[in-house]
Design a protein around this motif. Structure first.
Motif, PDB file in Angstrom:
ATOM      1  N   MET A   1       4.657 -32.232  19.343  1.00 53.21           N
ATOM      2  CA  MET A   1       5.179 -31.133  18.558  1.00 53.21           C
ATOM      3  C   MET A   1       4.926 -31.365  17.066  1.00 53.21           C
ATOM      4  O   MET A   1       4.648 -30.408  16.344  1.00 53.21           O
ATOM      5  CB  MET A   1       6.675 -31.019  18.859  1.00 53.21           C
ATOM      6  CG  MET A   1       7.321 -29.874  18.221  1.00 53.21           C
ATOM      7  SD  MET A   1       6.700 -28.412  19.039  1.00 53.21           S
ATOM      8  CE  MET A   1       7.616 -27.233  18.244  1.00 53.21           C
ATOM      9  N   LYS A   2       5.048 -32.610  16.644  1.00 55.00           N
ATOM     10  CA  LYS A   2       4.792 -32.941  15.242  1.00 55.00           C
ATOM     11  C   LYS A   2       3.338 -32.670  14.883  1.00 55.00           C
ATOM     12  O   LYS A   2       3.044 -32.194  13.795  1.00 55.00           O
ATOM     13  CB  LYS A   2       5.118 -34.405  14.973  1.00 55.00           C
ATOM     14  CG  LYS A   2       6.584 -34.686  14.865  1.00 55.00           C
ATOM     15  CD  LYS A   2       6.779 -36.122  14.453  1.00 55.00           C
ATOM     16  CE  LYS A   2       8.234 -36.413  14.258  1.00 55.00           C
ATOM     17  NZ  LYS A   2       8.466 -37.756  13.787  1.00 55.00           N
ATOM     18  N   LYS A   3       2.431 -32.966  15.819  1.00 54.80           N
ATOM     19  CA  LYS A   3       1.017 -32.748  15.550  1.00 54.80           C
ATOM     20  C   LYS A   3       0.719 -31.260  15.408  1.00 54.80           C
ATOM     21  O   LYS A   3      -0.057 -30.844  14.546  1.00 54.80           O
ATOM     22  CB  LYS A   3       0.165 -33.352  16.660  1.00 54.80           C
ATOM     23  CG  LYS A   3       0.154 -34.852  16.650  1.00 54.80           C
ATOM     24  CD  LYS A   3      -0.754 -35.373  17.728  1.00 54.80           C
ATOM     25  CE  LYS A   3      -0.742 -36.887  17.702  1.00 54.80           C
ATOM     26  NZ  LYS A   3      -1.610 -37.456  18.714  1.00 54.80           N
ATOM     27  N   ILE A   4       1.362 -30.452  16.245  1.00 56.72           N
ATOM     28  CA  ILE A   4       1.136 -29.004  16.194  1.00 56.72           C
ATOM     29  C   ILE A   4       1.694 -28.436  14.884  1.00 56.72           C
ATOM     30  O   ILE A   4       1.048 -27.618  14.228  1.00 56.72           O
ATOM     31  CB  ILE A   4       1.773 -28.315  17.418  1.00 56.72           C
ATOM     32  CG1 ILE A   4       1.029 -28.735  18.681  1.00 56.72           C
ATOM     33  CG2 ILE A   4       1.743 -26.803  17.256  1.00 56.72           C
ATOM     34  CD1 ILE A   4       1.626 -28.191  19.942  1.00 56.72           C
ATOM     35  N   SER A   5       2.885 -28.869  14.507  1.00 55.73           N
ATOM     36  CA  SER A   5       3.469 -28.359  13.259  1.00 55.73           C
ATOM     37  C   SER A   5       2.668 -28.825  12.055  1.00 55.73           C
ATOM     38  O   SER A   5       2.496 -28.095  11.083  1.00 55.73           O
ATOM     39  CB  SER A   5       4.942 -28.773  13.143  1.00 55.73           C
ATOM     40  OG  SER A   5       5.053 -30.171  13.118  1.00 55.73           O
ATOM     41  N   LEU A   6       2.153 -30.048  12.120  1.00 52.63           N
ATOM     42  CA  LEU A   6       1.315 -30.549  11.042  1.00 52.63           C
ATOM     43  C   LEU A   6       0.016 -29.744  10.975  1.00 52.63           C
ATOM     44  O   LEU A   6      -0.443 -29.365   9.884  1.00 52.63           O
ATOM     45  CB  LEU A   6       1.014 -32.041  11.261  1.00 52.63           C
ATOM     46  CG  LEU A   6       0.217 -32.717  10.150  1.00 52.63           C
ATOM     47  CD1 LEU A   6       0.984 -32.687   8.834  1.00 52.63           C
ATOM     48  CD2 LEU A   6      -0.110 -34.145  10.541  1.00 52.63           C
TER      49      LEU A   6
ATOM     50  N   LEU B   1      -0.388 -26.631  12.017  1.00 55.49           N
ATOM     51  CA  LEU B   1      -0.026 -25.301  11.513  1.00 55.49           C
ATOM     52  C   LEU B   1       0.167 -25.321   9.997  1.00 55.49           C
ATOM     53  O   LEU B   1      -0.239 -24.390   9.293  1.00 55.49           O
ATOM     54  CB  LEU B   1       1.233 -24.792  12.206  1.00 55.49           C
ATOM     55  CG  LEU B   1       1.039 -24.252  13.610  1.00 55.49           C
ATOM     56  CD1 LEU B   1       2.395 -23.910  14.228  1.00 55.49           C
ATOM     57  CD2 LEU B   1       0.155 -23.041  13.605  1.00 55.49           C
ATOM     58  N   LEU B   2       0.799 -26.358   9.510  1.00 59.45           N
ATOM     59  CA  LEU B   2       1.023 -26.486   8.075  1.00 59.45           C
ATOM     60  C   LEU B   2      -0.306 -26.571   7.322  1.00 59.45           C
ATOM     61  O   LEU B   2      -0.488 -25.914   6.285  1.00 59.45           O
ATOM     62  CB  LEU B   2       1.892 -27.716   7.792  1.00 59.45           C
ATOM     63  CG  LEU B   2       2.239 -27.955   6.326  1.00 59.45           C
ATOM     64  CD1 LEU B   2       3.082 -26.809   5.794  1.00 59.45           C
ATOM     65  CD2 LEU B   2       2.957 -29.264   6.164  1.00 59.45           C
TER      66      LEU B   2
END
Length: 159
Positions: free
Chosen positions: A1-6, A8-9
């Motif tokens: 999830m952190k990789k996806i949010s990163l 997206l950012l």
């Protein structure tokens, strides 16, 4: 999830660059403004207090030119020019209204003229056309500017 949010950012930060607009430089804006200015026309013609009461710019211009012609005719109505140059009925006068509200008058003659003493006529004009009423200079974009125009002045009127 952190990789996806990163991810997206990072994508959002990159996409912001597409929405940035190029701001034109001051030099480009200045050049564009200079090209748009009509240097042959003024926003407001020279005027006198009596003509400024009129609201229509065309009437103001006409009022000023009529005032100028009649004032020059009155100042030259003394018999000096009529006596020295009896055949002279009209003089074209180049009128310069400077930005500081001073005025200059210069007679205009055809280049091949020999019938009149142009130097004498010029000196008579300079002597007679002093103490001219106050004239407000022309306005261009809110700034007083120098204007020049040629005005036909009738010296001799037939009675």
């Amino acid at each position: 999830m952190k990789k996806i949010s990163l991810l997206l950012l990072v994508l959002i930060m990159q996409s912001c660059q597409y929405f940035e607009k190029q701001v034109p430089s001051e030099k480009e804006l200045l050049e564009q403004q200079i090209k748009e200015i009509n240097w042959k026309e003024v926003d407001q013609y020279p005027s006198i207090v009596d003509c400024e009461k009129l609201t229509d710019p065309v009437q103001q211009k006409q009022c000023f030119f009529e005032f100028l012609a009649s004032t020059i005719q009155q100042k030259l109505s003394v018999d000096t020019l009529k006596i020295l140059f009896p055949k002279l009925d009209t003089i074209e006068v180049k009128v310069t209204v400077n930005s500081d509200a001073t005025m200059q008058f210069e007679p205009q003659f055809p280049k091949d003229t020999v019938a009149y003493d142009t130097i004498k006529i010029d000196s008579i004009l300079k002597i007679k056309l002093v103490d001219f009423p106050k004239v407000n200079p022309a306005i261009k974009r809110g700034i007083p500017v120098k204007t020049q125009f040629i005005l036909p002045v009738i010296i001799k009127t037939e009675k």
